[in-house]
Design a protein around this motif. Structure first.
Motif, short mmCIF file in Angstrom:
data_model
loop_
_atom_site.label_atom_id
_atom_site.label_comp_id
_atom_site.label_asym_id
_atom_site.label_seq_id
_atom_site.Cartn_x
_atom_site.Cartn_y
_atom_site.Cartn_z
N UNK A 19 52.98 14.10 38.98
CA UNK A 19 52.76 12.79 38.37
C UNK A 19 53.33 11.70 39.25
N UNK A 20 54.52 11.94 39.79
CA UNK A 20 55.14 10.95 40.66
C UNK A 20 54.36 10.73 41.94
N UNK A 21 53.71 11.78 42.42
CA UNK A 21 52.94 11.67 43.65
C UNK A 21 51.56 11.08 43.47
N UNK A 22 51.05 11.09 42.23
CA UNK A 22 49.67 10.63 42.01
C UNK A 22 49.58 9.17 41.63
N UNK A 23 50.62 8.61 41.04
CA UNK A 23 50.59 7.20 40.66
C UNK A 23 52.01 6.69 40.48
N UNK A 80 67.64 18.34 32.25
CA UNK A 80 67.19 18.48 33.63
C UNK A 80 65.81 17.84 33.83
N UNK A 81 64.92 18.02 32.87
CA UNK A 81 63.59 17.41 32.98
C UNK A 81 63.67 15.89 32.96
N UNK A 82 64.53 15.35 32.10
CA UNK A 82 64.69 13.89 32.06
C UNK A 82 65.23 13.36 33.39
N UNK A 83 66.16 14.09 34.00
CA UNK A 83 66.70 13.69 35.30
C UNK A 83 65.62 13.71 36.37
N UNK A 84 64.81 14.77 36.39
CA UNK A 84 63.73 14.87 37.38
C UNK A 84 62.72 13.74 37.19
N UNK A 85 62.40 13.43 35.94
CA UNK A 85 61.45 12.34 35.67
C UNK A 85 62.00 11.02 36.19
N UNK A 86 63.29 10.76 35.94
CA UNK A 86 63.91 9.52 36.41
C UNK A 86 63.88 9.44 37.94
N UNK A 101 70.47 8.11 27.18
CA UNK A 101 70.98 8.28 28.54
C UNK A 101 70.06 7.70 29.60
N UNK A 102 68.74 7.84 29.42
CA UNK A 102 67.82 7.54 30.51
C UNK A 102 66.98 6.28 30.29
N UNK A 103 67.10 5.64 29.13
CA UNK A 103 66.31 4.44 28.86
C UNK A 103 67.14 3.17 28.96
N UNK A 155 60.33 8.62 39.19
CA UNK A 155 59.67 7.43 38.65
C UNK A 155 58.59 7.73 37.64
N UNK A 156 58.75 8.84 36.91
CA UNK A 156 57.75 9.28 35.93
C UNK A 156 58.31 9.11 34.52
N UNK A 157 57.47 8.67 33.61
CA UNK A 157 57.89 8.57 32.21
C UNK A 157 57.63 9.90 31.50
N UNK A 158 58.61 10.35 30.76
CA UNK A 158 58.54 11.65 30.10
C UNK A 158 58.08 11.48 28.66
#
Length: 513
Positions: free
Chosen positions: A131-135, A274-280, A309-311, A283-286
């Motif tokens: 997702x981060x690589x496509x947009x 871990x998924x939330x950290x990777x999304x952050x 934590x992430x918003x 630059x991807x919204x989870x």
């Protein structure tokens, strides 16, 4: 599909699928093969919510066996009398063990072991990276039931519901029946006395819970302050304790937890974190999908913890709210109020809901109140009330974001009218805060005009190998059949375009993008 696969063989069968069902509803087999479609949609202003749609092709018996094994603790298996005070809604029931029953619009995960959950984690991580690589503004969808043993979601949901019920009881004792959830505020001294009598803690310890940041401006305790009593700073099993008004003390939901069950609870939280950290980082919204009501209180609470934590700087984690539920507006308003108090950005996806028939049948047979609105009109009203509330929140301080996830043209039109009235139409900042969502291969007559008009719109983009996406495809085909029965407009548009091409001699249309 089964007959075709046997008659034509795997290679020819997969070719046929890619020309029909698979090609209509699925973007491709892997991250590389979906790039062309994502790029094409992006050229028309339509973004992507990547959704790896592989499911295990289980029989009903296999699904029921897995569900019963993963939702029942060792204590329950060894001695059912230890859990006699558990509520039926939050127990596993074999007749509803196959959670795919009556569900066409959502993937379903069944717990096998921790290694399988790690596999799901790795798949979601790859999806986030893609997702981060496509947009620059993409989404990635996840399900909590893929990340751990669902036993914990059942138990934690029951705890949250019982604590909420106890709050309502105390509020009624203080003469606050009939008020909305946020209007109820408990008088502090009386509450401390009640909690001390229950054995929650000494009065001086309880007093520290409701001082400073824990209290609202009035000095009283409302439902959000009350929910703050339950946190994840202690041993996980110690969270699963509920007040018993009849005995006047706190009681464990289960008499004992094994060390392995304790570890499984923590692993689920760690995987979500871990998924939330990777999304952050990418630059991807989870997007955390909603699930059945007996799991949803826990899923909603865990998603709120991720949002806390992430918003902080933007809405990076989105929760999903099912508007066919009777308490949808209460849930949305409570979560928004929490974000206001703590100063983080609120993210929500509004859907009607995917589990109606299953939920109603389960409530009727197991014996608890039906959580679903009585009819379509009530659900439609609930959707609009939640949407209006969230649009007003976007206008109020600019820290809320909402995705209007609907195939209903009237709902989309309603959203556009309200946005226009509130000054939320494109250009920015509306592009970041109000978006629209539909499934790939469906409702294109809504998605693409929105995208070309400058509104942020996203397609849920399923992908995965042909053979492994078949369980998803078979249900999607059923859903599309039901949807198309009532979609006269979409069919008329398709016929109109087909006639235009035949009369003009333009049988093949090659759009420029």
């Amino acid at each position: 599909m089964d007959i075709s696969r046997k008659v034509f063989g795997r290679w020819l069968f997969e070719k046929m699928m890619k020309m029909t069902f698979y090609g209509q509803f699925v973007a491709g087999e892997d991250h590389d093969s979906i790039k062309a479609l994502i790029h094409k949609n992006r050229a028309f202003g339509v973004g992507a919510v990547l959704d790896y749609s592989v499911e295990e092709d289980l029989t009903r018996q296999e699904a029921e066996d897995k569900e019963m094994d993963s939702c029942v603790s060792r204590a329950e298996k060894e001695d059912p009398h230890l859990v006699r005070h558990r509520e039926e809604k939050y127990k596993a029931h074999r007749q509803f063990g196959d959670r795919r029953g009556g569900v066409t619009a959502a993937r379903t995960y069944f717990y096998a072991d921790e290694a399988k959950c790690d596999d799901h984690l790795e798949t979601f991580v790859k999806c986030i990276r893609a997702s981060g690589g496509s947009s620059a503004d993409g989404f990635s969808a996840i399900k909590m039931t893929a990340l751990g043993r669902p036993q914990f979601l059942l138990q934690f949901s029951e705890v949250l519901v019982k604590w909420r019920r106890f709050f309502d009881l105390l509020a009624a004792q203080q003469g606050q029946s009939g008020m909305t959830a946020l209007e109820r505020k408990l008088e502090r001294e009386q509450l401390k006395e009640s909690l001390a009598n229950l054995g929650v803690g000494e009065k001086d310890v309880i007093d520290k819970w409701f001082t400073g940041e824990k209290l609202g401006p009035s000095g009283a305790i409302d439902l959000l302050d009350w929910n703050g009593l339950i946190d994840d700073t202690t041993k996980m099993s110690s969270l699963l304790v509920v007040p018993n008004p009849e005995s006047g003390r706190l009681e464990p939901l289960l008499e004992r937890f094994t060390a392995e069950e304790e570890r499984q609870m923590k692993r689920m939280l760690q995987r979500a974190d871990l998924l939330a950290k990777h999304a952050a980082e990418n630059g991807v919204r989870l997007m955390v999908d909603a699930e059945q009501t007996y799991f949803q209180p826990a899923i909603g609470r865990l998603t709120l913890e991720m949002q806390r934590r992430f918003n902080r700087k933007k809405a990076a984690v989105f929760n999903t709210y099912q508007c066919y539920l009777k308490d949808a507006l209460d849930t949305v308003s409570l979560d928004v109020e929490l974000s206001r108090r703590e100063g983080w950005h609120f993210g929500a996806k509004l859907v009607r809901g995917a589990y109606m028939h299953q939920e109603r049948a389960r409530a009727r047979q197991v014996g608890y109140d039906d959580p679903i609105n009585p009819d379509y009109e009530a659900t439609d009203r609930m959707y609009r009330r939640c949407l209006e509330f969230l649009l007003e929140e976007v206008v109020r301080d600019g820290k809320a974001s909402v995705m209007v996830a609907s195939h209903n043209e009237d709902t989309v039109r309603f959203a556009l009218e309200r946005m226009n009235r509130m000054g939320l139409s494109p250009p920015p900042p509306a592009q970041c805060q109000v978006s629209f969502g539909q499934l790939l291969g469906m409702c294109d007559q809504v998605s693409f005009p929105l995208g070309q008009a400058g509104f942020p719109v996203y397609k849920y983009v399923p992908y995965g190998p042909v053979g492994e996406v078949l369980p998803y495809l078979s249900r999607r085909a059923q859903e599309n059949r039901c949807l198309m029965k009532g979609s006269q407009r979409e069919r008329s548009l398709l016929w109109k375009e087909l006639k235009r091409r035949l009369l003009s001699g333009q049988l093949v249309h090659n759009p420029v993008y």
